[in-house]
Design a protein around this motif. Structure first.
Motif, PDB file in Angstrom:
ATOM      1  N   GLU A   1      20.879  64.843  25.735  1.00 39.45           N
ATOM      2  CA  GLU A   1      20.585  65.746  26.841  1.00 39.45           C
ATOM      3  C   GLU A   1      21.728  65.809  27.854  1.00 39.45           C
ATOM      4  OE1 GLU A   1      17.005  64.171  28.453  1.00 39.45           O
ATOM      5  OE2 GLU A   1      15.785  64.652  26.702  1.00 39.45           O
ATOM      6  N   LEU A   2      22.767  64.999  27.643  1.00 35.35           N
ATOM      7  CA  LEU A   2      23.902  64.964  28.561  1.00 35.35           C
ATOM      8  C   LEU A   2      25.026  65.840  28.035  1.00 35.35           C
ATOM      9  CD1 LEU A   2      23.910  61.142  29.326  1.00 35.35           C
ATOM     10  CD2 LEU A   2      23.431  62.965  30.975  1.00 35.35           C
ATOM     11  N   PRO A   3      25.756  66.517  28.927  1.00 31.61           N
ATOM     12  CA  PRO A   3      26.838  67.403  28.470  1.00 31.61           C
ATOM     13  C   PRO A   3      27.979  66.628  27.831  1.00 31.61           C
ATOM     14  CG  PRO A   3      26.843  67.213  30.861  1.00 31.61           C
ATOM     15  CD  PRO A   3      25.587  66.550  30.394  1.00 31.61           C
ATOM     16  N   ALA A   4      28.638  67.264  26.891  1.00 31.29           N
ATOM     17  CA  ALA A   4      29.722  66.609  26.146  1.00 31.29           C
ATOM     18  C   ALA A   4      30.907  66.262  27.034  1.00 31.29           C
ATOM     19  CB  ALA A   4      30.176  67.511  25.000  1.00 31.29           C
ATOM     20  N   PHE A   5      31.133  67.048  28.122  1.00 28.56           N
ATOM     21  CA  PHE A   5      32.343  66.850  28.926  1.00 28.56           C
ATOM     22  C   PHE A   5      32.381  65.491  29.620  1.00 28.56           C
ATOM     23  CE2 PHE A   5      29.552  68.721  32.220  1.00 28.56           C
ATOM     24  CZ  PHE A   5      29.763  67.838  33.278  1.00 28.56           C
ATOM     25  N   ILE A   6      31.234  64.840  29.757  1.00 27.54           N
ATOM     26  CA  ILE A   6      31.206  63.531  30.415  1.00 27.54           C
ATOM     27  C   ILE A   6      32.077  62.533  29.669  1.00 27.54           C
ATOM     28  CG2 ILE A   6      29.716  61.560  30.994  1.00 27.54           C
ATOM     29  CD1 ILE A   6      27.503  63.479  31.631  1.00 27.54           C
ATOM     30  N   ILE A   7      32.237  62.735  28.380  1.00 26.20           N
ATOM     31  CA  ILE A   7      32.924  61.734  27.559  1.00 26.20           C
ATOM     32  C   ILE A   7      33.945  62.414  26.635  1.00 26.20           C
ATOM     33  CG2 ILE A   7      31.236  61.716  25.683  1.00 26.20           C
ATOM     34  CD1 ILE A   7      31.410  58.626  25.771  1.00 26.20           C
ATOM     35  N   ARG A   8      34.770  63.265  27.220  1.00 26.16           N
ATOM     36  CA  ARG A   8      35.757  64.023  26.442  1.00 26.16           C
ATOM     37  C   ARG A   8      36.744  63.103  25.724  1.00 26.16           C
ATOM     38  NH1 ARG A   8      33.723  68.655  24.974  1.00 26.16           N
ATOM     39  NH2 ARG A   8      33.442  70.182  26.625  1.00 26.16           N
ATOM     40  N   ARG A   9      37.032  61.949  26.319  1.00 29.30           N
ATOM     41  CA  ARG A   9      37.918  60.996  25.662  1.00 29.30           C
ATOM     42  C   ARG A   9      37.407  59.584  25.920  1.00 29.30           C
ATOM     43  NH1 ARG A   9      41.688  58.469  28.862  1.00 29.30           N
ATOM     44  NH2 ARG A   9      43.043  58.128  27.078  1.00 29.30           N
ATOM     45  N   ILE A  10      37.620  58.710  24.977  1.00 30.83           N
ATOM     46  CA  ILE A  10      37.264  57.303  25.116  1.00 30.83           C
ATOM     47  C   ILE A  10      38.520  56.490  24.819  1.00 30.83           C
ATOM     48  CG2 ILE A  10      35.851  55.408  24.245  1.00 30.83           C
ATOM     49  CD1 ILE A  10      33.749  57.460  23.428  1.00 30.83           C
ATOM     50  N   PRO A  11      38.977  55.673  25.781  1.00 32.39           N
ATOM     51  CA  PRO A  11      40.192  54.885  25.543  1.00 32.39           C
ATOM     52  C   PRO A  11      40.006  53.929  24.368  1.00 32.39           C
ATOM     53  CG  PRO A  11      39.576  54.865  27.880  1.00 32.39           C
ATOM     54  CD  PRO A  11      38.427  55.467  27.128  1.00 32.39           C
ATOM     55  N   VAL A  12      40.916  53.999  23.425  1.00 30.13           N
ATOM     56  CA  VAL A  12      40.917  53.106  22.262  1.00 30.13           C
ATOM     57  C   VAL A  12      42.321  52.526  22.130  1.00 30.13           C
ATOM     58  CG1 VAL A  12      40.659  52.941  19.766  1.00 30.13           C
ATOM     59  CG2 VAL A  12      39.094  54.393  21.072  1.00 30.13           C
ATOM     60  N   ARG A  13      42.415  51.201  22.118  1.00 27.74           N
ATOM     61  CA  ARG A  13      43.718  50.538  22.022  1.00 27.74           C
ATOM     62  C   ARG A  13      43.777  49.714  20.743  1.00 27.74           C
ATOM     63  NH1 ARG A  13      43.448  47.783  27.961  1.00 27.74           N
ATOM     64  NH2 ARG A  13      43.576  49.676  29.240  1.00 27.74           N
ATOM     65  N   PHE A  14      44.888  49.795  20.067  1.00 32.91           N
ATOM     66  CA  PHE A  14      45.065  49.004  18.857  1.00 32.91           C
ATOM     67  C   PHE A  14      45.968  47.800  19.140  1.00 32.91           C
ATOM     68  CE2 PHE A  14      43.687  53.172  17.501  1.00 32.91           C
ATOM     69  CZ  PHE A  14      42.670  52.837  16.615  1.00 32.91           C
ATOM     70  N   THR A  15      45.662  47.147  20.274  1.00 29.69           N
ATOM     71  CA  THR A  15      46.314  45.900  20.669  1.00 29.69           C
ATOM     72  C   THR A  15      45.236  44.932  21.147  1.00 29.69           C
ATOM     73  OG1 THR A  15      46.634  46.700  22.939  1.00 29.69           O
ATOM     74  CG2 THR A  15      48.449  47.047  21.380  1.00 29.69           C
ATOM     75  N   PHE A  16      45.566  43.650  21.194  1.00 31.80           N
ATOM     76  CA  PHE A  16      44.618  42.651  21.695  1.00 31.80           C
ATOM     77  C   PHE A  16      44.778  42.557  23.215  1.00 31.80           C
ATOM     78  CE2 PHE A  16      45.093  41.546  17.240  1.00 31.80           C
ATOM     79  CZ  PHE A  16      43.804  41.209  16.859  1.00 31.80           C
ATOM     80  N   ASP A  17      44.324  43.584  23.910  1.00 32.34           N
ATOM     81  CA  ASP A  17      44.520  43.701  25.359  1.00 32.34           C
ATOM     82  C   ASP A  17      43.189  44.040  26.014  1.00 32.34           C
ATOM     83  OD1 ASP A  17      45.314  44.163  27.940  1.00 32.34           O
ATOM     84  OD2 ASP A  17      46.530  45.936  27.491  1.00 32.34           O
ATOM     85  N   ASN A  18      42.658  43.093  26.802  1.00 33.78           N
ATOM     86  CA  ASN A  18      41.362  43.289  27.457  1.00 33.78           C
ATOM     87  C   ASN A  18      41.475  43.853  28.874  1.00 33.78           C
ATOM     88  OD1 ASN A  18      40.019  42.168  25.220  1.00 33.78           O
ATOM     89  ND2 ASN A  18      40.300  40.101  26.014  1.00 33.78           N
ATOM     90  N   ASN A  19      42.681  44.175  29.316  1.00 38.95           N
ATOM     91  CA  ASN A  19      42.871  44.731  30.653  1.00 38.95           C
ATOM     92  C   ASN A  19      42.282  46.139  30.692  1.00 38.95           C
ATOM     93  OD1 ASN A  19      43.742  45.710  33.099  1.00 38.95           O
ATOM     94  ND2 ASN A  19      45.897  45.221  32.793  1.00 38.95           N
ATOM     95  N   TYR A  20      41.245  46.334  31.503  1.00 39.57           N
ATOM     96  CA  TYR A  20      40.504  47.590  31.492  1.00 39.57           C
ATOM     97  C   TYR A  20      41.351  48.766  31.967  1.00 39.57           C
ATOM     98  CZ  TYR A  20      36.465  50.684  31.888  1.00 39.57           C
ATOM     99  OH  TYR A  20      35.585  51.717  31.720  1.00 39.57           O
ATOM    100  N   PHE A  21      42.201  48.524  32.964  1.00 38.61           N
ATOM    101  CA  PHE A  21      42.985  49.613  33.548  1.00 38.61           C
ATOM    102  C   PHE A  21      44.390  49.644  32.963  1.00 38.61           C
ATOM    103  CE2 PHE A  21      40.082  48.389  37.125  1.00 38.61           C
ATOM    104  CZ  PHE A  21      39.261  49.498  37.044  1.00 38.61           C
ATOM    105  N   ASN A  22      44.932  50.857  32.852  1.00 39.72           N
ATOM    106  CA  ASN A  22      46.319  51.012  32.439  1.00 39.72           C
ATOM    107  C   ASN A  22      47.290  50.904  33.609  1.00 39.72           C
ATOM    108  OD1 ASN A  22      45.918  51.466  29.619  1.00 39.72           O
ATOM    109  ND2 ASN A  22      45.184  53.525  30.081  1.00 39.72           N
ATOM    110  N   ASP A  23      46.768  50.960  34.837  1.00 38.19           N
ATOM    111  CA  ASP A  23      47.625  50.922  36.020  1.00 38.19           C
ATOM    112  C   ASP A  23      48.358  49.587  36.130  1.00 38.19           C
ATOM    113  OD1 ASP A  23      46.779  53.488  37.058  1.00 38.19           O
ATOM    114  OD2 ASP A  23      44.889  52.528  37.566  1.00 38.19           O
ATOM    115  N   PRO A  24      49.621  49.609  36.546  1.00 40.48           N
ATOM    116  CA  PRO A  24      50.379  48.350  36.665  1.00 40.48           C
ATOM    117  C   PRO A  24      49.969  47.484  37.849  1.00 40.48           C
ATOM    118  CG  PRO A  24      51.725  50.209  37.375  1.00 40.48           C
ATOM    119  CD  PRO A  24      50.480  50.792  36.791  1.00 40.48           C
ATOM    120  N   TYR A  25      49.284  48.075  38.837  1.00 35.80           N
ATOM    121  CA  TYR A  25      48.906  47.320  40.027  1.00 35.80           C
ATOM    122  C   TYR A  25      47.386  47.261  40.141  1.00 35.80           C
ATOM    123  CZ  TYR A  25      53.673  48.887  41.003  1.00 35.80           C
ATOM    124  OH  TYR A  25      55.008  49.181  40.903  1.00 35.80           O
TER     125      TYR A  25
END
Length: 375
Positions: free
Chosen positions: A171-195
């Motif tokens: 019942e939810l619009p598709a645009f809410i989840i247009r992309r889902i971050p997927v990383r092929f590294t062993f990296d648990n850092n949620y944000f991509n920001d350096p700071y």
């Protein structure tokens, strides 16, 4: 002549940063807030010598060094790295989706194997949609299946999302989840920001620094006495709900809200992580926050013999509750545009922040918006 250059309605991050920049530019401000405290939703309460994020967890993150240097000039930030964990029926998965997650889900140990598994499940989902005559995903469920496949969706997305929005994923619009971050590294850092980090001593220190030597009043409601407040200032900076400012003349904007259940525990470490999401639909809360992990690391955790946790419950907003997440569907988007048109015709008022602009804001973009005004 008016007593103040700016009357700032709301002492949250937008209002406090605006007051700071105004003072830097030689302007006189009064900041008012109808709550009993300043700081808005980043306000912290001290419980058992732990800074408890009263209105939900806030993690500062940015890629803008100018913004990072600015907040650190007010208060030094620590090195906290957001690495949430998902709990599904007692099994734990790292977030965001990365090689640790894929190993926990399927036992795969290389990026090639993980990618192959995801592509296989994505193909199954897209083929199913084609057989049904579905050219473009019609809802969030179909969109998620096309992005990450069934295993990841049903384990880590479906239940959490339905609790968060109070609606089935179909019942939810598709645009809410247009992309889902997927990383092929062993990296648990949620944000991509350096700071990223948390102010040492809590967010109240950031607000106190921003509002240093600026006149403030709490327990003060602008809307009850707006004529008086307008008379004492050249310009109003309004950070409250825009529809409330206009007496809901077009109707009420809709939100999701969050309720919090706090508990003090007689142990030094309850869950070993600041944030654990509960993705199973049958668990009523969306996540559990253990606040000490935002500011205590290593052996310091055990030096504080107690801990404070918060269970978060997502619910439908109604009057009297705090509005958190705008429901940016078609109805509310059109409704907000009507209010925005009224606001654009105002000569002596600035509407700013998540409630006045009816949009979800991270903290760094809020500061950036204020900086842009004072260019």
């Amino acid at each position: 002549m008016s007593k103040y250059d700016y009357l700032i309605v709301g002492g949250g991050l937008y209002g406090s940063t605006f007051a700071y920049k105004a003072r830097q530019n030689g302007k006189k401000c009064l900041v008012i807030d109808r709550r009993t405290h300043l700081g808005g939703n980043i306000y912290c309460e001290k419980v058992e010598d732990i800074n408890v994020h009263k209105y939900g967890a806030h993690i500062f993150h940015t890629s803008d060094k100018k913004i990072w240097d600015f907040v650190n000039s007010i208060v030094e930030f620590n090195r906290y790295t957001n690495s949430p964990v998902a709990n599904y029926k007692g099994r734990l998965y790292n977030l965001p989706f990365n090689m640790n997650t894929f190993y926990q889900m399927w036992g795969v140990t290389t990026p090639e194997l993980a990618l192959s598994k995801i592509e296989e499940q994505k193909f199954e989902a897209v083929t199913w949609m084609k057989n049904k005559g579905i050219a473009v995903p019609r809802n969030l469920e179909e969109q998620a299946l096309a992005l990450i496949g069934r295993d990841m969706y049903e384990t880590l997305v479906k239940g959490y999302t339905e609790k968060q929005w109070g609606r089935k994923c179909t019942e939810l619009p598709a645009f809410i989840i247009r992309r889902i971050p997927v990383r092929f590294t062993f990296d648990n850092n949620y944000f991509n920001d350096p700071y990223q980090g948390i102010p040492k001593g809590g967010y109240n220190k950031l607000i106190d620094g921003l509002l240093f030597d600026i006149e403030t009043k709490v327990n003060t409601d602008f809307l009850i006495n707006r004529d008086y407040f307008k008379s004492i200032a050249e310009t109003i900076v309004y950070t409250g709900p825009i529809d409330e400012y206009y007496d809901y003349c077009f109707g009420k904007l809709e939100y999701r809200t969050v309720s919090f259940e706090n508990e003090v525990l007689e142990c030094s470490n309850y869950q070993g992580n600041a944030v654990i999401n509960y993705t199973e639909r049958e668990v009523p809360y969306t996540r559990v926050i253990e606040h000490k992990h935002f500011e205590m690391f290593g052996s310091d955790i055990d030096k504080c013999p107690k801990t404070v946790i918060t269970r978060e419950y997502s619910t439908e907003w109604k009057e009297g509750l705090e509005p958190y997440y705008p429901l940016n569907d078609e109805r509310n988007t059109l409704l907000y545009k009507k209010y925005k048109e009224l606001a654009e015709n105002e000569n002596d008022i600035i509407f700013g922040g998540r409630l006045a602009e009816y949009k979800y804001y991270d903290m760094a973009p809020i500061i950036k918006a204020v900086f842009n005004y004072w260019k």
